[in-house]
Motif scaffolding. Structure first.
Motif, PDB file in Angstrom:
ATOM      1  N   MET A 190       0.845  -1.188   0.000  1.00  0.00           N
ATOM      2  CA  MET A 190       0.000   0.000   0.000  1.00  0.00           C
ATOM      3  C   MET A 190       0.884   1.242   0.000  1.00  0.00           C
ATOM      4  O   MET A 190       1.917   1.292   0.637  1.00  0.00           O
ATOM      5  N   SER A 191       0.446   2.248  -0.695  1.00  0.00           N
ATOM      6  CA  SER A 191       1.151   3.520  -0.772  1.00  0.00           C
ATOM      7  C   SER A 191       1.192   4.181   0.612  1.00  0.00           C
ATOM      8  O   SER A 191       0.315   3.981   1.435  1.00  0.00           O
ATOM      9  N   ASN A 192       2.238   4.997   0.846  1.00  0.00           N
ATOM     10  CA  ASN A 192       2.314   5.724   2.113  1.00  0.00           C
ATOM     11  C   ASN A 192       1.576   7.060   2.040  1.00  0.00           C
ATOM     12  O   ASN A 192       1.618   7.834   2.968  1.00  0.00           O
ATOM     13  N   ILE A 193       0.891   7.311   0.934  1.00  0.00           N
ATOM     14  CA  ILE A 193       0.071   8.512   0.775  1.00  0.00           C
ATOM     15  C   ILE A 193      -1.214   8.334   1.575  1.00  0.00           C
ATOM     16  O   ILE A 193      -1.864   7.298   1.480  1.00  0.00           O
ATOM     17  N   LEU A 194      -1.567   9.350   2.364  1.00  0.00           N
ATOM     18  CA  LEU A 194      -2.826   9.323   3.111  1.00  0.00           C
ATOM     19  C   LEU A 194      -3.794  10.326   2.493  1.00  0.00           C
ATOM     20  O   LEU A 194      -3.408  11.450   2.161  1.00  0.00           O
ATOM     21  N   ARG A 195      -5.058   9.927   2.366  1.00  0.00           N
ATOM     22  CA  ARG A 195      -6.102  10.800   1.832  1.00  0.00           C
ATOM     23  C   ARG A 195      -7.247  10.818   2.840  1.00  0.00           C
ATOM     24  O   ARG A 195      -8.213  10.085   2.729  1.00  0.00           O
ATOM     25  N   PRO A 196      -7.113  11.647   3.903  1.00  0.00           N
ATOM     26  CA  PRO A 196      -8.175  11.715   4.907  1.00  0.00           C
ATOM     27  C   PRO A 196      -9.472  12.265   4.310  1.00  0.00           C
ATOM     28  O   PRO A 196      -9.415  12.962   3.302  1.00  0.00           O
ATOM     29  N   PRO A 197     -10.597  12.003   4.958  1.00  0.00           N
ATOM     30  CA  PRO A 197     -10.738  11.161   6.132  1.00  0.00           C
ATOM     31  C   PRO A 197     -10.499   9.685   5.799  1.00  0.00           C
ATOM     32  O   PRO A 197     -10.775   9.240   4.693  1.00  0.00           O
ATOM     33  N   LEU A 198     -10.001   8.985   6.797  1.00  0.00           N
ATOM     34  CA  LEU A 198      -9.623   7.584   6.639  1.00  0.00           C
ATOM     35  C   LEU A 198     -10.694   6.669   7.233  1.00  0.00           C
ATOM     36  O   LEU A 198     -11.358   7.036   8.196  1.00  0.00           O
ATOM     37  N   PRO A 199     -10.826   5.463   6.688  1.00  0.00           N
ATOM     38  CA  PRO A 199     -11.700   4.486   7.337  1.00  0.00           C
ATOM     39  C   PRO A 199     -11.081   4.024   8.646  1.00  0.00           C
ATOM     40  O   PRO A 199      -9.862   4.118   8.780  1.00  0.00           O
ATOM     41  N   PRO A 200     -11.885   3.556   9.585  1.00  0.00           N
ATOM     42  CA  PRO A 200     -13.333   3.374   9.514  1.00  0.00           C
ATOM     43  C   PRO A 200     -14.069   4.708   9.596  1.00  0.00           C
ATOM     44  O   PRO A 200     -13.678   5.606  10.342  1.00  0.00           O
ATOM     45  N   PHE A 201     -15.149   4.812   8.823  1.00  0.00           N
ATOM     46  CA  PHE A 201     -15.887   6.060   8.724  1.00  0.00           C
ATOM     47  C   PHE A 201     -16.941   6.190   9.825  1.00  0.00           C
ATOM     48  O   PHE A 201     -17.531   5.211  10.262  1.00  0.00           O
ATOM     49  N   THR A 202     -17.144   7.429  10.239  1.00  0.00           N
ATOM     50  CA  THR A 202     -18.286   7.824  11.050  1.00  0.00           C
ATOM     51  C   THR A 202     -19.217   8.590  10.109  1.00  0.00           C
ATOM     52  O   THR A 202     -18.839   8.883   8.965  1.00  0.00           O
ATOM     53  N   LYS A 203     -20.391   8.954  10.574  1.00  0.00           N
ATOM     54  CA  LYS A 203     -21.272   9.740   9.702  1.00  0.00           C
ATOM     55  C   LYS A 203     -20.591  11.032   9.275  1.00  0.00           C
ATOM     56  O   LYS A 203     -20.640  11.414   8.103  1.00  0.00           O
ATOM     57  N   GLU A 204     -19.918  11.692  10.205  1.00  0.00           N
ATOM     58  CA  GLU A 204     -19.274  12.967   9.903  1.00  0.00           C
ATOM     59  C   GLU A 204     -18.133  12.797   8.897  1.00  0.00           C
ATOM     60  O   GLU A 204     -17.999  13.598   7.970  1.00  0.00           O
ATOM     61  N   THR A 205     -17.312  11.758   9.070  1.00  0.00           N
ATOM     62  CA  THR A 205     -16.191  11.582   8.133  1.00  0.00           C
ATOM     63  C   THR A 205     -16.683  11.071   6.783  1.00  0.00           C
ATOM     64  O   THR A 205     -16.095  11.412   5.745  1.00  0.00           O
ATOM     65  N   ALA A 206     -17.769  10.292   6.755  1.00  0.00           N
ATOM     66  CA  ALA A 206     -18.334   9.849   5.478  1.00  0.00           C
ATOM     67  C   ALA A 206     -18.884  11.049   4.703  1.00  0.00           C
ATOM     68  O   ALA A 206     -18.656  11.172   3.493  1.00  0.00           O
ATOM     69  N   VAL A 207     -19.587  11.940   5.396  1.00  0.00           N
ATOM     70  CA  VAL A 207     -20.096  13.154   4.747  1.00  0.00           C
ATOM     71  C   VAL A 207     -18.936  13.985   4.214  1.00  0.00           C
ATOM     72  O   VAL A 207     -18.987  14.506   3.089  1.00  0.00           O
ATOM     73  N   ALA A 208     -17.873  14.114   4.987  1.00  0.00           N
ATOM     74  CA  ALA A 208     -16.694  14.875   4.545  1.00  0.00           C
ATOM     75  C   ALA A 208     -16.051  14.228   3.315  1.00  0.00           C
ATOM     76  O   ALA A 208     -15.602  14.927   2.400  1.00  0.00           O
ATOM     77  N   LYS A 209     -15.991  12.899   3.271  1.00  0.00           N
ATOM     78  CA  LYS A 209     -15.408  12.188   2.130  1.00  0.00           C
ATOM     79  C   LYS A 209     -16.249  12.434   0.874  1.00  0.00           C
ATOM     80  O   LYS A 209     -15.709  12.680  -0.207  1.00  0.00           O
ATOM     81  N   VAL A 210     -17.565  12.400   1.020  1.00  0.00           N
ATOM     82  CA  VAL A 210     -18.462  12.654  -0.107  1.00  0.00           C
ATOM     83  C   VAL A 210     -18.293  14.091  -0.605  1.00  0.00           C
ATOM     84  O   VAL A 210     -18.203  14.335  -1.818  1.00  0.00           O
ATOM     85  N   GLN A 211     -18.207  15.043   0.308  1.00  0.00           N
ATOM     86  CA  GLN A 211     -18.040  16.448  -0.090  1.00  0.00           C
ATOM     87  C   GLN A 211     -16.704  16.654  -0.787  1.00  0.00           C
ATOM     88  O   GLN A 211     -16.613  17.389  -1.780  1.00  0.00           O
ATOM     89  N   ALA A 212     -15.659  16.008  -0.301  1.00  0.00           N
ATOM     90  CA  ALA A 212     -14.345  16.118  -0.944  1.00  0.00           C
ATOM     91  C   ALA A 212     -14.399  15.571  -2.374  1.00  0.00           C
ATOM     92  O   ALA A 212     -13.817  16.156  -3.296  1.00  0.00           O
ATOM     93  N   ALA A 213     -15.112  14.467  -2.560  1.00  0.00           N
ATOM     94  CA  ALA A 213     -15.243  13.892  -3.909  1.00  0.00           C
ATOM     95  C   ALA A 213     -16.033  14.840  -4.815  1.00  0.00           C
ATOM     96  O   ALA A 213     -15.633  15.081  -5.968  1.00  0.00           O
ATOM     97  N   GLU A 214     -17.124  15.386  -4.309  1.00  0.00           N
ATOM     98  CA  GLU A 214     -17.903  16.349  -5.100  1.00  0.00           C
ATOM     99  C   GLU A 214     -17.045  17.539  -5.511  1.00  0.00           C
ATOM    100  O   GLU A 214     -17.023  17.941  -6.681  1.00  0.00           O
ATOM    101  N   ASP A 215     -16.337  18.095  -4.553  1.00  0.00           N
ATOM    102  CA  ASP A 215     -15.487  19.257  -4.840  1.00  0.00           C
ATOM    103  C   ASP A 215     -14.427  18.925  -5.893  1.00  0.00           C
ATOM    104  O   ASP A 215     -14.187  19.708  -6.816  1.00  0.00           O
TER     105      ASP A 215
END
Length: 139
Positions: free
Chosen positions: A1-26
């Motif tokens: 696995m790459s040493n690159i991190l792309r937060p938020p990281l799993p395991p997801f909470t509702k807040e981090t899942a919403v943030a991940k979705v918003q980051a993808a949209e942006d």
């Protein structure tokens, strides 16, 4: 696995899942294939409509082709559900072709993430509906 991190990281909470979705949209709304492709693992597996491919180079090629034909693309994503390392979203986006016909696309995506937060799998089901320009939601 790459040493690159792309937060938020799993395991997801509702807040981090919403943030991940918003980051993808942006990111997708930048319409920058180079930038967007960096959110996926080198061997990421994709299904997009009837296309099946894997690898960051193929993702870049796909996105370049997509945004060269889907002009003035504008996307809105919404969290549907999540688990430890998976997120499901529903989305709408609008674009027009070079002939001037506008479309609104509706779809669902299932995402699976590696431990470093990069997406290792994406499956998308999408339907396009022709719309008159006057019915656009996203400007």
């Amino acid at each position: 696995m790459s040493n690159i991190l792309r937060p938020p990281l799993p395991p997801f909470t509702k807040e981090t899942a919403v943030a991940k979705v918003q980051a993808a949209e942006d990111a997708w709304n930048t319409r920058n294939p180079e930038q967007v492709a960096l959110a996926y693992t080198e061997d990421s597996v994709w299904r997009n409509r009837s296309e099946f491919f894997s690898g960051r180079d193929k993702i870049r090629e796909f996105l370049t082709r997509k945004w060269n034909t889907e002009l003035d693309y504008r996307l809105k994503k919404e969290l549907w559900s999540f688990t430890d390392n998976r997120i499901s979203v529903k989305f709408e986006y609008e674009y027009h072709t070079d002939s001037g016909q506008w479309y609104r696309a509706y779809g669902n995506e299932q995402w699976e993430f590696a431990e470093n937060g990069l997406m290792r799998r994406r499956e998308a089901s999408i339907n396009d509906v022709p719309i008159p320009e006057s019915e656009r939601k996203f400007h």
